[in-house]
Design an enzyme around this catalytic site. Structure first.
Site, PDB file in Angstrom:
ATOM      1  N   ARG A 198      16.827   3.343 -10.414  1.00  0.00           N
ATOM      2  CA  ARG A 198      16.786   4.720  -9.880  1.00  0.00           C
ATOM      3  C   ARG A 198      17.511   5.611 -10.873  1.00  0.00           C
ATOM      4  NH1 ARG A 198      18.025   6.756  -3.784  1.00  0.00           N
ATOM      5  NH2 ARG A 198      15.954   5.838  -3.626  1.00  0.00           N
TER       6      ARG A 198
ATOM      7  N   HIS B 130       8.504   8.514  -6.452  1.00  0.00           N
ATOM      8  CA  HIS B 130       9.183   7.486  -5.647  1.00  0.00           C
ATOM      9  C   HIS B 130       8.092   6.545  -5.090  1.00  0.00           C
ATOM     10  CE1 HIS B 130      12.177   5.518  -3.450  1.00  0.00           C
ATOM     11  NE2 HIS B 130      12.532   6.424  -2.570  1.00  0.00           N
TER      12      HIS B 130
ATOM     13  N   ARG C 119      10.401  -0.494   4.367  1.00  0.00           N
ATOM     14  CA  ARG C 119      10.803  -0.593   2.954  1.00  0.00           C
ATOM     15  C   ARG C 119      11.055  -2.052   2.576  1.00  0.00           C
ATOM     16  NH1 ARG C 119      12.957   3.843   0.409  1.00  0.00           N
ATOM     17  NH2 ARG C 119      12.448   2.551  -1.397  1.00  0.00           N
TER      18      ARG C 119
ATOM     19  N   GLN D 101       8.605   4.086  -2.019  1.00  0.00           N
ATOM     20  CA  GLN D 101       8.685   4.747  -0.715  1.00  0.00           C
ATOM     21  C   GLN D 101       7.290   4.992  -0.147  1.00  0.00           C
ATOM     22  OE1 GLN D 101      11.451   5.964   1.287  1.00  0.00           O
ATOM     23  NE2 GLN D 101       9.733   6.123   2.703  1.00  0.00           N
TER      24      GLN D 101
HETATM   25  N1  NVA Z   1      13.369  14.017  -2.594  1.00  0.00           N
HETATM   26  C1  NVA Z   1      14.495  13.181  -2.233  1.00  0.00           C
HETATM   27  C2  NVA Z   1      14.036  11.836  -1.833  1.00  0.00           C
HETATM   28  C3  NVA Z   1      15.150  10.922  -1.360  1.00  0.00           C
HETATM   29  C4  NVA Z   1      14.653   9.570  -0.994  1.00  0.00           C
HETATM   30  C5  NVA Z   1      15.466  13.109  -3.398  1.00  0.00           C
HETATM   31  O1  NVA Z   1      15.021  12.887  -4.531  1.00  0.00           O
HETATM   32  O2  NVA Z   1      16.673  13.263  -3.170  1.00  0.00           O
HETATM   33  N1   CP Z   2      14.177   6.977   1.168  1.00  0.00           N
HETATM   34  C1   CP Z   2      15.044   6.491   0.263  1.00  0.00           C
HETATM   35  O1   CP Z   2      14.711   6.168  -0.866  1.00  0.00           O
HETATM   36  O2   CP Z   2      16.309   6.395   0.741  1.00  0.00           O
HETATM   37  P1   CP Z   2      17.592   6.079  -0.132  1.00  0.00           P
HETATM   38  O3   CP Z   2      17.849   7.279  -1.000  1.00  0.00           O
HETATM   39  O4   CP Z   2      18.680   5.863   0.881  1.00  0.00           O
HETATM   40  O5   CP Z   2      17.333   4.869  -0.961  1.00  0.00           O
END
Ligand code: NVA
Ligand code: CP
Length: 307
Positions: free
Chosen positions: A103, A130, A289, A133
């Site tokens: 990430r 993502h 997930r 997800q």
């Molecule tokens: N758009 C959000 C998704 C979190 C899972 C972010 O990047 O913070």
């Molecule tokens: N939805 C998701 O990716 O959650 P986290 O940021 O907690 O991993």
């Protein structure tokens, strides 16, 4: 199947079907802990440069339940924080581990890692995409709607990594998608370029949330302020009318379901009434997930081991 999963554009329609089918298998057998030695002897590096609850825990637990070993790194505790390049980091890790789940901020960081090693690199979220997800979101849809590819999915909110990933999902799978954002918050040019190249007529971009949700089978939203973005009053004002609340939900199809990748800002982009209401599938989506991470690991690592 490609070596890496950096975006859903790395997958074919068939690859996605395969991942969803294996994820459904893991879901159905969740109590039996099937394939407990699938990753025996394999180590997987999890690099998280941004906060995470669901992605980090679901990948760690999935690897553990499949018999593999997790090595966690973050920016501060590794040399990435002191400027070691993504390329050098990946090359070194490839000498120790069998895959990298990462990430990070720029999609390019992932691309650099993927290009410099022969082990798989999996995107656990970047500013652009993502993919893991949305695969879990698709599993959630599949659990509720038989022909989920005919469902009208409406993404409401910021033109961010989630909106972009939904667009790539619709490009690969061909289901009808509406992305509604306030004016000025549309998905970035790089994504719109993909769209124009494909000239897809199943993907519509709008700025009117009420028009967007008409006839919706699935309403999806996400935070208005993604990780790394500054919270501003001006942006909040621009998003008025985009909150997923009971009034908006009434305009969708009667059996529409509501999804959110989480974390949510209750009573900002979505009301608690909707999040905890009968049409919400948000917590099942979060649980999914785990099953999807298992399917991704199984397919990517097994494909590689066969080569
Ligand atoms: N758009 C959000 C998704 C979190 C899972 C972010 O990047 O913070
Ligand atoms: N939805 C998701 O990716 O959650 P986290 O940021 O907690 O991993």
């Amino acid at each position: 199947m490609k070596k890496d999963l950096l975006s859903l554009l790395d997958l074919s329609h068939e690859d996605i079907e395969k991942i969803l089918s294996r994820a459904a298998f893991y879901k159905k057998n969740r109590k039996k802990r099937k394939n407990a030695t699938l990753l025996k002897g394999q180590s997987i590096a999890l690099i998280f440069e941004k906060a995470s609850t669901r992605t980090k825990v679901s990948f760690s637990v999935a690897i553990h339940q499949l018999g593999g070993h997790v090595v966690e790194l973050d920016e501060k505790g590794s040399q990435l924080g002191r400027g070691e390049t993504y390329m050098d980091t990946a090359r070194v890790l490839a000498g120790y581990v069998d895959a990298i789940v990462c990430r990070t901020y720029a999609q390019n960081n992932l691309e650099q890692m993927a290009h410099s090693v022969s082990i798989p690199v999996i995107n656990a979220l970047s500013d652009l995409y993502h993919p893991c997800q949305v695969l879990a979101d698709l599993l959630t849809l599949q659990g509720h709607k038989r022909n989920f590819l005919d469902q009208k999915v409406v993404y409401l909110g910021d033109g961010n990594n989630m909106a972009n990933t939904w667009i790539t999902a619709a490009m690969v799978l061909g289901f009808p998608l509406v992305v509604a954002t306030p004016r000025g918050f549309e998905p970035p040019a790089a994504i719109l370029k993909h769209l124009h190249q494909q000239a897809s007529d199943s993907i519509t971009l709008l700025n009117d949330p009420y028009k967007a949700v008409q006839g919706a089978d699935v309403i999806y939203t996400d935070t208005w302020f993604s990780m790394g973005q500054e919270v501003s009053r001006e942006k909040k004002e621009a998003f008025q009318g985009f909150q997923v609340n009971q009034e908006l939900l009434k305009k969708a199809n009667k059996n529409a379901i509501v999804l959110h990748c989480l974390p949510a800002h209750r009573n900002e982009e979505i009301t608690s009434e909707v999040m905890d209401g009968p049409q919400s599938r948000i917590f099942e989506e979060a649980e999914n997930r785990l099953y999807v991470q298992k399917a991704i690991l199984e397919i990517i690592l097994l494909t590689r081991n066969k080569v």
